[in-house]
Design a protein around this motif. Structure first.
Motif, PDB file in Angstrom:
ATOM      1  N   ASP A  61      30.075 -24.040  39.194  1.00 44.66           N
ATOM      2  CA  ASP A  61      30.212 -24.789  37.946  1.00 44.66           C
ATOM      3  C   ASP A  61      29.039 -24.522  37.006  1.00 44.66           C
ATOM      4  O   ASP A  61      29.210 -24.445  35.783  1.00 44.66           O
ATOM      5  CB  ASP A  61      30.333 -26.289  38.229  1.00 44.66           C
ATOM      6  CG  ASP A  61      31.639 -26.638  38.933  1.00 44.66           C
ATOM      7  OD1 ASP A  61      32.621 -25.890  38.746  1.00 44.66           O
ATOM      8  OD2 ASP A  61      31.682 -27.637  39.668  1.00 44.66           O
ATOM      9  N   THR A 104      38.411 -27.165  29.603  1.00 44.84           N
ATOM     10  CA  THR A 104      37.828 -27.351  30.940  1.00 44.84           C
ATOM     11  C   THR A 104      38.636 -28.321  31.795  1.00 44.84           C
ATOM     12  O   THR A 104      38.125 -28.923  32.730  1.00 44.84           O
ATOM     13  CB  THR A 104      36.377 -27.860  30.816  1.00 44.84           C
ATOM     14  OG1 THR A 104      36.370 -29.089  30.070  1.00 44.84           O
ATOM     15  CG2 THR A 104      35.489 -26.841  30.125  1.00 44.84           C
ATOM     16  N   LEU A 152      29.689 -21.186  35.431  1.00 46.74           N
ATOM     17  CA  LEU A 152      30.741 -21.295  34.417  1.00 46.74           C
ATOM     18  C   LEU A 152      30.202 -21.939  33.139  1.00 46.74           C
ATOM     19  O   LEU A 152      30.588 -21.560  32.031  1.00 46.74           O
ATOM     20  CB  LEU A 152      31.921 -22.097  34.963  1.00 46.74           C
ATOM     21  CG  LEU A 152      32.795 -21.387  36.011  1.00 46.74           C
ATOM     22  CD1 LEU A 152      33.799 -22.359  36.620  1.00 46.74           C
ATOM     23  CD2 LEU A 152      33.534 -20.199  35.391  1.00 46.74           C
ATOM     24  N   LYS A 153      29.291 -22.886  33.307  1.00 44.42           N
ATOM     25  CA  LYS A 153      28.677 -23.514  32.129  1.00 44.42           C
ATOM     26  C   LYS A 153      27.876 -22.480  31.337  1.00 44.42           C
ATOM     27  O   LYS A 153      27.923 -22.449  30.099  1.00 44.42           O
ATOM     28  CB  LYS A 153      27.773 -24.671  32.560  1.00 44.42           C
ATOM     29  CG  LYS A 153      27.166 -25.431  31.390  1.00 44.42           C
ATOM     30  CD  LYS A 153      26.310 -26.592  31.860  1.00 44.42           C
ATOM     31  CE  LYS A 153      25.698 -27.326  30.667  1.00 44.42           C
ATOM     32  NZ  LYS A 153      24.839 -28.462  31.102  1.00 44.42           N
ATOM     33  N   LEU A 207      28.488 -19.320  31.287  1.00 43.34           N
ATOM     34  CA  LEU A 207      29.478 -18.432  30.683  1.00 43.34           C
ATOM     35  C   LEU A 207      30.036 -19.053  29.396  1.00 43.34           C
ATOM     36  O   LEU A 207      30.225 -18.351  28.390  1.00 43.34           O
ATOM     37  CB  LEU A 207      30.605 -18.151  31.673  1.00 43.34           C
ATOM     38  CG  LEU A 207      31.632 -17.079  31.292  1.00 43.34           C
ATOM     39  CD1 LEU A 207      30.969 -15.723  31.091  1.00 43.34           C
ATOM     40  CD2 LEU A 207      32.733 -16.981  32.358  1.00 43.34           C
ATOM     41  N   LEU A 221      30.563 -13.397  34.673  1.00 43.31           N
ATOM     42  CA  LEU A 221      30.416 -14.508  35.612  1.00 43.31           C
ATOM     43  C   LEU A 221      29.659 -14.063  36.861  1.00 43.31           C
ATOM     44  O   LEU A 221      28.781 -14.792  37.352  1.00 43.31           O
ATOM     45  CB  LEU A 221      31.790 -15.051  36.006  1.00 43.31           C
ATOM     46  CG  LEU A 221      31.782 -16.210  37.018  1.00 43.31           C
ATOM     47  CD1 LEU A 221      31.010 -17.415  36.475  1.00 43.31           C
ATOM     48  CD2 LEU A 221      33.201 -16.603  37.405  1.00 43.31           C
ATOM     49  N   GLY A 251      39.054 -25.707  35.786  1.00 37.26           N
ATOM     50  CA  GLY A 251      38.220 -24.532  35.646  1.00 37.26           C
ATOM     51  C   GLY A 251      37.819 -24.394  34.192  1.00 37.26           C
ATOM     52  O   GLY A 251      37.609 -25.379  33.499  1.00 37.26           O
ATOM     53  N   VAL A 252      37.756 -23.168  33.714  1.00 35.58           N
ATOM     54  CA  VAL A 252      37.426 -22.923  32.302  1.00 35.58           C
ATOM     55  C   VAL A 252      38.372 -21.874  31.735  1.00 35.58           C
ATOM     56  O   VAL A 252      38.539 -20.796  32.314  1.00 35.58           O
ATOM     57  CB  VAL A 252      35.973 -22.426  32.131  1.00 35.58           C
ATOM     58  CG1 VAL A 252      35.658 -22.256  30.642  1.00 35.58           C
ATOM     59  CG2 VAL A 252      34.986 -23.391  32.762  1.00 35.58           C
ATOM     60  N   LEU A 272      39.392 -18.915  34.319  1.00 37.03           N
ATOM     61  CA  LEU A 272      38.680 -18.786  35.590  1.00 37.03           C
ATOM     62  C   LEU A 272      38.681 -20.147  36.278  1.00 37.03           C
ATOM     63  O   LEU A 272      38.243 -21.147  35.693  1.00 37.03           O
ATOM     64  CB  LEU A 272      37.240 -18.315  35.361  1.00 37.03           C
ATOM     65  CG  LEU A 272      37.081 -17.006  34.578  1.00 37.03           C
ATOM     66  CD1 LEU A 272      36.671 -17.306  33.135  1.00 37.03           C
ATOM     67  CD2 LEU A 272      36.053 -16.102  35.229  1.00 37.03           C
ATOM     68  N   ARG A 273      39.144 -20.179  37.517  1.00 37.16           N
ATOM     69  CA  ARG A 273      39.203 -21.454  38.238  1.00 37.16           C
ATOM     70  C   ARG A 273      39.078 -21.222  39.736  1.00 37.16           C
ATOM     71  O   ARG A 273      39.548 -20.203  40.267  1.00 37.16           O
ATOM     72  CB  ARG A 273      40.503 -22.213  37.945  1.00 37.16           C
ATOM     73  CG  ARG A 273      41.771 -21.457  38.286  1.00 37.16           C
ATOM     74  CD  ARG A 273      43.022 -22.253  37.950  1.00 37.16           C
ATOM     75  NE  ARG A 273      43.263 -23.299  38.919  1.00 37.16           N
ATOM     76  CZ  ARG A 273      44.007 -23.136  40.023  1.00 37.16           C
ATOM     77  NH1 ARG A 273      44.559 -21.967  40.305  1.00 37.16           N
ATOM     78  NH2 ARG A 273      44.189 -24.133  40.850  1.00 37.16           N
TER      79      ARG A 273
END
Length: 230
Positions: free
Chosen positions: A157, A174, A160-161, A163, A221, A177-178, A189-190
């Protein structure tokens, strides 16, 4: 696809064993595309009963385009039938479903149903007078890439933040995922609910562009993940 051409059929219908997912084949043997089952059926339903639609975040952008062209509002839900159904109820949607060919028509019942989807599609064909291949050509062409990477033992996570922060140009969702919505397509992406992987789905105007878009975000990522590991 081969049988439709061999037998001179107007349409091929494909379902899964429990008959809740649906895909069509054109009279020329062309694959209509399971992502476009919902797009076509929703287009027909909205032409008769204008309103909103729902699909999960990993489904084609074409549904949003068709919905907005009909004056409705599109909502992207988390992946999973139960999440789509909840969003349908929350937004009073006329129809919803998933890009795997799942049609959920609440006027009938709130569950994926290939028989209901087939009935709606056949009605659409009969009323339009079009052949399947001609109907398919009326919808926007998007192509999807589906990839994955192993789930690392770090804070995914947090990566992902990072990213998200690297892509201020994207419309970000969100809910599950994102998902990055970009002018040229989208990337979702999840973390998988069933496997130790991160799913990387992308959609763009060609198969090559979809793969390249997915690869770009996947590589970015992975860079953030490696930094966290260090």
């Amino acid at each position: 696809c081969e049988a439709v051409v061999k037998e001179g059929c107007d349409l091929g219908i494909s379902v899964d064993p429990d008959v809740d997912r649906l895909a069509f084949v054109g009279e020329d043997g062309s694959w209509f595309g399971e992502e476009y089952t919902l797009v076509a059926v929703a287009d027909y339903v909205l032409s008769k009963t204008p309103g909103n639609t729902v699909s999960n975040m990993s489904s084609t952008r074409a549904l949003r385009q068709v919905t907005e062209a009909r004056g409705g509002q599109y909502t992207a839900s988390a992946v999973g039938e139960v999440n789509v159904v909840k969003a349908i109820k929350d937004t009073d949607a006329m129809i919803g479903g998933e890009g795997n060919g799942g049609i959920i028509y609440p006027a009938s019942h709130c569950g994926r149903d290939a028989v209901v989807g087939t009935a709606l599609f056949l009605t659409q064909l009969a009323k339009s007078g079009q052949r399947v291949s001609a109907l398919r050509s009326t919808y926007p062409n998007w192509f999807m890439s589906k990839d994955k990477l192993a789930l690392p033992a770090v804070d995914v996570d947090a990566a992902l933040k990072q990213l998200m922060e690297a892509h201020p140009e994207a419309e970000v969702n969100t809910v599950d995922g994102v998902k990055f919505d970009l002018e040229e397509g989208w990337v979702h992406l999840r973390k998988s609910n069933t496997e130790p992987i991160i799913r990387v789905y992308a959609e763009a105007s060609s198969p090559e562009a979809a793969s390249a878009l997915g690869d770009r975000f996947k590589n970015e990522l992975q860079g953030f993940l490696r930094a966290l590991e260090d």
